[in-house]
Design a protein around this motif. Structure first.
Motif, PDB file in Angstrom:
ATOM      1  N   GLY B  14       0.620  -0.842  -0.157  1.00 17.72           N
ATOM      2  CA  GLY B  14       0.131   0.050  -0.230  1.00 17.72           C
ATOM      3  C   GLY B  14       0.941   1.400   0.390  1.00 17.72           C
ATOM      4  O   GLY B  14       2.204   1.053   0.820  1.00 17.72           O
ATOM      5  N   ARG B  15       0.087   2.069  -0.984  1.00 21.17           N
ATOM      6  CA  ARG B  15       0.585   3.564  -0.902  1.00 21.17           C
ATOM      7  C   ARG B  15       2.598   3.318  -1.283  1.00 21.17           C
ATOM      8  O   ARG B  15       3.244   4.518  -1.305  1.00 21.17           O
ATOM      9  CB  ARG B  15       1.088   3.861   1.046  1.00 21.17           C
ATOM     10  N   THR B  19      -0.949   3.474  -8.201  1.00 20.69           N
ATOM     11  CA  THR B  19      -2.285   4.235  -9.313  1.00 20.69           C
ATOM     12  C   THR B  19      -1.593   5.594  -9.578  1.00 20.69           C
ATOM     13  O   THR B  19      -1.783   5.942 -10.576  1.00 20.69           O
ATOM     14  CB  THR B  19      -3.288   4.666  -8.131  1.00 20.69           C
ATOM     15  N   ASP B  33      -1.577  13.437  -3.354  1.00 14.94           N
ATOM     16  CA  ASP B  33      -2.796  13.169  -2.323  1.00 14.94           C
ATOM     17  C   ASP B  33      -3.282  12.658  -2.703  1.00 14.94           C
ATOM     18  O   ASP B  33      -4.719  12.423  -3.773  1.00 14.94           O
ATOM     19  CB  ASP B  33      -3.133  13.721  -1.402  1.00 14.94           C
ATOM     20  N   GLU B  34      -2.626  11.249  -3.202  1.00  9.80           N
ATOM     21  CA  GLU B  34      -4.028  10.408  -3.927  1.00  9.80           C
ATOM     22  C   GLU B  34      -4.384   9.754  -2.747  1.00  9.80           C
ATOM     23  O   GLU B  34      -4.376   9.483  -2.200  1.00  9.80           O
ATOM     24  CB  GLU B  34      -2.783   9.096  -4.604  1.00  9.80           C
ATOM     25  N   ILE B  35      -5.656   9.034  -3.346  1.00  8.76           N
ATOM     26  CA  ILE B  35      -6.709   8.017  -2.650  1.00  8.76           C
ATOM     27  C   ILE B  35      -6.505   7.030  -3.011  1.00  8.76           C
ATOM     28  O   ILE B  35      -5.923   6.322  -3.615  1.00  8.76           O
ATOM     29  CB  ILE B  35      -8.035   7.742  -2.895  1.00  8.76           C
ATOM     30  N   SER B  36      -6.695   6.368  -1.772  1.00  7.26           N
ATOM     31  CA  SER B  36      -6.115   4.179  -1.196  1.00  7.26           C
ATOM     32  C   SER B  36      -6.979   3.971  -2.400  1.00  7.26           C
ATOM     33  O   SER B  36      -8.576   4.186  -2.790  1.00  7.26           O
ATOM     34  CB  SER B  36      -6.402   4.111  -0.288  1.00  7.26           C
ATOM     35  N   THR B  37      -6.837   2.767  -3.078  1.00  8.04           N
ATOM     36  CA  THR B  37      -7.451   2.055  -3.893  1.00  8.04           C
ATOM     37  C   THR B  37      -7.883   0.738  -2.570  1.00  8.04           C
ATOM     38  O   THR B  37      -7.042   0.347  -2.884  1.00  8.04           O
ATOM     39  CB  THR B  37      -6.272   1.691  -5.243  1.00  8.04           C
ATOM     40  N   GLN B  64      -3.222  -3.367  -0.088  1.00  8.99           N
ATOM     41  CA  GLN B  64      -2.837  -3.960   1.373  1.00  8.99           C
ATOM     42  C   GLN B  64      -3.696  -5.653   1.733  1.00  8.99           C
ATOM     43  O   GLN B  64      -4.086  -6.235   0.687  1.00  8.99           O
ATOM     44  CB  GLN B  64      -4.914  -3.761   2.479  1.00  8.99           C
ATOM     45  N   LYS B  91      10.254  -2.567   4.200  1.00  2.00           N
ATOM     46  CA  LYS B  91       8.995  -3.489   4.041  1.00  2.00           C
ATOM     47  C   LYS B  91       8.720  -3.353   2.890  1.00  2.00           C
ATOM     48  O   LYS B  91       8.472  -4.881   2.086  1.00  2.00           O
ATOM     49  CB  LYS B  91       8.353  -3.278   5.072  1.00  2.00           C
TER      50      LYS B  91
END
Lengths: 265, 204
Positions: B14-15, B19, B33-37, B64, B91
């Motif tokens: 994630g992040r 995207t 600030d990209e939104i979470s997919t 995730q 990580k």
């Protein structure tokens, strides 16, 4: 609402005092932190405002309350939408009600079994009420899960602008999942003509999930649903989907014979 | 000239910027600030390479852990995969190994994989040495790119490389079916009927 106990404020605040130390818990907290400011990045309340702390507290409390389920992406949208319309304590308990009484929890379990169920049921309804579109989808291997996953995980709060999301909640609390199916079918009806003209799976998917939605911009999408000489709003759309008639027996029959597969992580 | 159409999938923690990279490439846009997919985004772009043209259909996935269990729904039939890590996050680099292993055992046999070390505009916060990443990818025989969805560095090259490797890996099929295709457009995705009839549920 049986899950909304009279001392709900006290319980909520006590949850914030609970201390959990485990790797699993840390992972959830990490993911919550990552998602806090990137759920509604255009809304200051959720980027630099008090909304960030409220969101963090509600989600953390929920992870403690529902430790087995934990935090899964998608919950962040529901929490923001609830916080937009109500106070923190109520937002928390409404989330619990949505998850437990309305069984949204099933959607978030390992391998998303509830989601599979709802998508299969949606496909059944499409085949009954929109047979042309359904067979067009089948011919091009478009499955409901490909475009409805986030909508069904967030009960459309990731799609409908936050200020209109109270309409979503009202309908959902009243009609439960039937609202969700009806709303999806309303969207499909309005896109049907355009979809039937496309002969490529990715073209269809990007019509249903246009690129602008990646940045939470649903205006263009709403325009694409508009009929000629019509000024459409999300409220009108939700209202029209509530008026839609579908035979509840189809849903009941399906659910009666459906065996949901629960996976162990 | 026939256009080769192929599905590619973005994978990674994630992040890390999956995207953002896809959006930069397809629309030349970058949002801080990209939104979470949640689930997946669908993007598509026609790429001209010296050998021909390739339509990249990008299935951009959620990062995730919980979504990982259904990732195979997305990379099924994919001809290419872009595995992304964040150079400032150790990580996320460690996860690259497990993605490669999973793809090699579960995905299409000739799937083309490239790795992107994203956020290379944040050199000061780098946690993964460049030589380490390069050596790792060399051993795996996978191309590695330093990218920045913010500045656009490396993004174009990476997708071009992915497109041309996919073209090379699948040009046999293009020759065979290209003659019969309408509009000169053919689909390289494997015989869909066979794939779909045997499998129940899931998407694609």
């Amino acid at each position: 609402m049986s899950l909304n106990p009279p001392n709900r404020s006290e319980i909520y605040h006590r949850l914030s005092l609970v201390n959990i130390e485990s790797e699993k818990y840390c992972k959830y907290i990490e993911q919550i932190e990552i998602d806090l400011t990137r759920t509604f990045p255009d809304i200051e309340y959720f980027t630099i405002g008090q909304g960030v702390d409220s969101m963090r507290r509600v989600l953390k409390a929920f992870v403690k309350y529902h430790y087995q389920l934990g935090y899964v992406q998608g919950m962040n949208y529901i929490v923001c939408a609830l916080l937009w319309h109500t106070c923190e304590v109520d937002a928390f308990w409404l989330l619990v009600v949505i998850m437990d009484e309305y069984k949204l929890r099933e959607n978030y379990l390992f391998r998303f079994p509830g989601l599979t169920k709802h998508c299969e049921l949606t496909e059944l309804l499409l085949s009954l009420y929109m047979p042309k579109l359904y067979s067009h989808f089948s011919n091009h291997f478009v499955m409901v899960q490909m475009f409805a996953t986030d909508w069904y995980l967030t009960i459309f709060t990731s799609l409908v602008p936050i200020e209109s999301s109270s309409w979503v909640f009202n309908s959902f609390f009243k009609d439960g999942w039937t609202f969700v199916y009806k709303f999806l079918m309303t969207l499909m009806e309005r896109l049907e003509d355009q979809l039937l003209k496309k002969n490529d799976r990715i073209d269809m998917l990007s019509l249903i999930k246009p690129i602008e939605l990646v940045s939470n911009d649903s205006k263009k999408f709403l325009t694409s649903l508009q009929k000629r000489r019509e000024t459409l709003t999300w409220e009108k759309l939700i209202e029209s989907s509530n008026k839609k008639n579908i035979d509840k027996r189809h849903i009941e029959n399906f659910l009666q014979n459906y065996q949901m597969e629960i996976f162990v992580e | 000239m026939a256009t080769m159409e192929c599905k590619i999938v973005t994978l990674g923690e994630g992040r890390v910027g999956k995207t953002s990279l896809a959006l930069k490439y397809v629309k030349n846009e970058f949002h801080k600030d990209e939104i979470s997919t949640v689930n997946a985004n669908y993007l598509t772009k026609l790429v001209q390479i010296p050998q021909g043209s390739v339509q990249l259909n990008i299935w951009d996935t959620a990062g995730q852990e919980r979504f990982r269990a259904i990732a195979s729904n997305y990379y099924r039939q994919a001809k290419g995969a872009l595995i992304v890590y964040d150079i400032t996050d150790r990580k996320s680099f460690d996860k690259v190994v497990s993605w490669i292993k999973e793809l090699k055992s579960q995905a299409e046999k000739n799937i083309v994989i490239v790795v992107a070390g994203n956020k290379c505009d944040m050199e000061k916060e780098r946690q993964i040495n460049r030589p380490e990443a390069l050596e790792f990818c060399r051993k795996m025989q996978i191309r590695h790119f330093d990218t920045s969805a913010k500045s656009g560095n490396g993004v174009e090259e990476m997708f071009m490389e992915l497109a041309s490797q996919i073209f090379e890996a699948n040009k046999g099929e293009l020759g065979q079916s290209g003659r019969n295709s309408r509009r000169g457009k053919i689909t390289v995705e494997k015989t869909k009927h066979r794939e779909n009839s045997g499998k129940k549920g899931g998407c694609c």
